[in-house]
Design an enzyme around this catalytic site. Structure first.
Site, PDB file in Angstrom:
ATOM      1  N   ASN A 149      -7.902  37.617 -81.328  1.00 54.76           N
ATOM      2  CA  ASN A 149      -9.152  37.333 -82.036  1.00 54.76           C
ATOM      3  C   ASN A 149      -9.472  35.846 -81.874  1.00 54.76           C
ATOM      4  OD1 ASN A 149     -11.208  36.926 -83.864  1.00 54.76           O
ATOM      5  ND2 ASN A 149     -10.203  37.963 -85.576  1.00 54.76           N
ATOM      6  N   CYS A 206     -15.866  34.730 -88.286  1.00 51.74           N
ATOM      7  CA  CYS A 206     -15.989  35.751 -87.237  1.00 51.74           C
ATOM      8  C   CYS A 206     -17.434  36.171 -86.978  1.00 51.74           C
ATOM      9  CB  CYS A 206     -15.143  36.972 -87.578  1.00 51.74           C
ATOM     10  SG  CYS A 206     -13.395  36.563 -87.677  1.00 51.74           S
ATOM     11  N   HIS A 212     -17.475  42.217 -82.254  1.00 46.22           N
ATOM     12  CA  HIS A 212     -16.496  41.167 -82.518  1.00 46.22           C
ATOM     13  C   HIS A 212     -15.097  41.750 -82.298  1.00 46.22           C
ATOM     14  CE1 HIS A 212     -14.071  38.182 -84.385  1.00 46.22           C
ATOM     15  NE2 HIS A 212     -13.793  38.920 -85.450  1.00 46.22           N
TER      16      HIS A 212
END
Ligand code: ACO
Length: 343
Positions: free
Chosen positions: A300, A115, A270
């Site tokens: 995500n 991530c 993020h």
């Protein structure tokens, strides 16, 4: 020394939209739209079709980024590709993307920082541009998660979180005039804490043992146990560390650059969980307009979240030249990072 600045942004998500209700109706997962929205903010995600890899998604995002920068693939002299879901164990997705762009000879490397992958890739690319090794560096975050999700009730804690997509930015060196105006990536900070390496991991192969995937003694075929096939996550541990590290990262960025969080025009986080980002926003004392989210529509997409959001913000006019922008991410490793950019 020139500064690196983002000359163009682009993004792409495959057309197949999977809503939370689709997880119930089509995949027969015992979940509800309410459960997912309440805990994560996610309403839908995109899943790529069979045979589509992260480099294909990255290719589409690249075309948009190059076109917005007024460039073509022939201008690219370096590719940095961030992904945790490369087509294969090796070679990297960057090489596949390079072939699709038709630019043989151009160096291509993969960054495997999950991530935080886009920010690690951006830091590497920034260094390449500032030292003159690259004049036009393509930075791509691309993920195909859908093929690595346990889309059953057993896998629901993780399956509801992730989607497929890609984002790309083109990094170039500032002109003297832009440098004077302060344009570019002014500061970056990266961090990691490997003590939490197993808190969010997928150990589909284990190279500490031979063979690296257990083999059926009769057929000789590799066998992967389901605990290793799918991602394992300690969700509460991730949540707690994410908010802590993201807040500290932005606060540290502000201190180092002698600005207050309120001076920032945008904080681009993020997109792991809407609740994480809302908590970070509240702790920084910022309004919702300054901390935009699009996880509702994409889930995500790991290394792709920040460039997808940048691309959308630039396209709809919320991100403009001269703005003071913070980028911040946290993810598996644990790893994290932040960037201070004058757009
Ligand atoms: N639908 C319905 N019920 C579910 C689902 C689902 N999709 N997933 C889990 N549950 C159930 C569990 O089975 C459990 O049931 P039980 O109490 O009967 O055993 C119950 O809900 C609670 O499960 P938890 O996993 O403890 O749920 P939690 O409240 O922690 O929420 C979540 C899970 C949303 C993943 C949360 O931990 C979280 O947001 N963590 C942050 C991690 C994150 O965002 N990761 C993304 C990737 S990492 C990154 O990008 C930074």
């Amino acid at each position: 020394m020139p500064r690196a600045y983002i000359a163009g942004t682009g993004h792409y998500a495959p057309p197949n939209v999977v809503t939370n209700q689709d997880l119930v109706d089509k995949f027969k997962i015992d979940t509800t739209n309410e459960w997912i929205v309440q805990r994560t903010g996610i309403e839908q995600r995109h899943f790529a079709g069979d045979g589509v890899g992260p480099s294909d998604l990255g290719y589409e995002a690249t075309q948009m980024a190059l076109s917005r920068a007024g460039l073509t693939a022939a201008d690219v002299d370096f590719i940095v590709f961030a992904t945790l879901s490369p087509e294969h164990a090796f070679p990297g997705s960057g090489c596949y993307l390079q072939a699709k762009l038709g630019i043989p000879g151009v160096p291509a490397m993969d960054i495997r920082n999950q991530c935080s992958g886009f920010l690690y890739a951006l830091a590497a690319a920034k260094g390449l541009v500032e030292t003159g090794m690259s004049k036009t560096c393509l930075v791509v975050g691309g993920e195909r998660h859908s093929s690595g999700l346990d889309l059953t009730t057993e896998g629901r804690q993780i399956a509801c979180l992730f989607g497929d997509g890609a984002g790309a930015v083109v990094l170039r060196a500032t002109s003297d005039e832009d440098f004077e105006k302060g344009r570019g990536i002014r500061w970056m900070n990266l961090g990691a804490d490997g003590r939490f390496a197993d808190a969010l991991s997928q150990k589909v192969w284990d190279n500490r043992h031979a063979p690296f995937i257990p083999k059926d003694p009769v057929t000789g075929k590799g066998i992967v146990e389901k605990e290793k096939l799918w991602c394992q996550m300690d969700g509460k541990q991730v949540f707690k560390n994410a908010v802590e590290k993201m807040i500290l990262s932005v606060m540290g960025m502000c201190m180092e650059n002698q600005i207050e969080p309120a001076d920032l025009d945008l904080v681009v986080c993020h997109q792991a969980n809407l609740r994480i980002n809302e908590y970070v926003r509240d702790q920084l004392g910022l309004s919702p307009e300054k901390v935009p989210n699009n996880i509702q529509r994409y889930g995500n997409t790991t290394a792709a979240t920040i460039p997808i959001l940048l691309s959308e913000l630039e396209a709809d006019g919320r991100l403009k030249r001269g703005m003071k922008v913070a980028l911040v991410a946290f993810g598996s490793g644990f790893t994290w990072g932040s960037a201070y950019v004058v757009w």
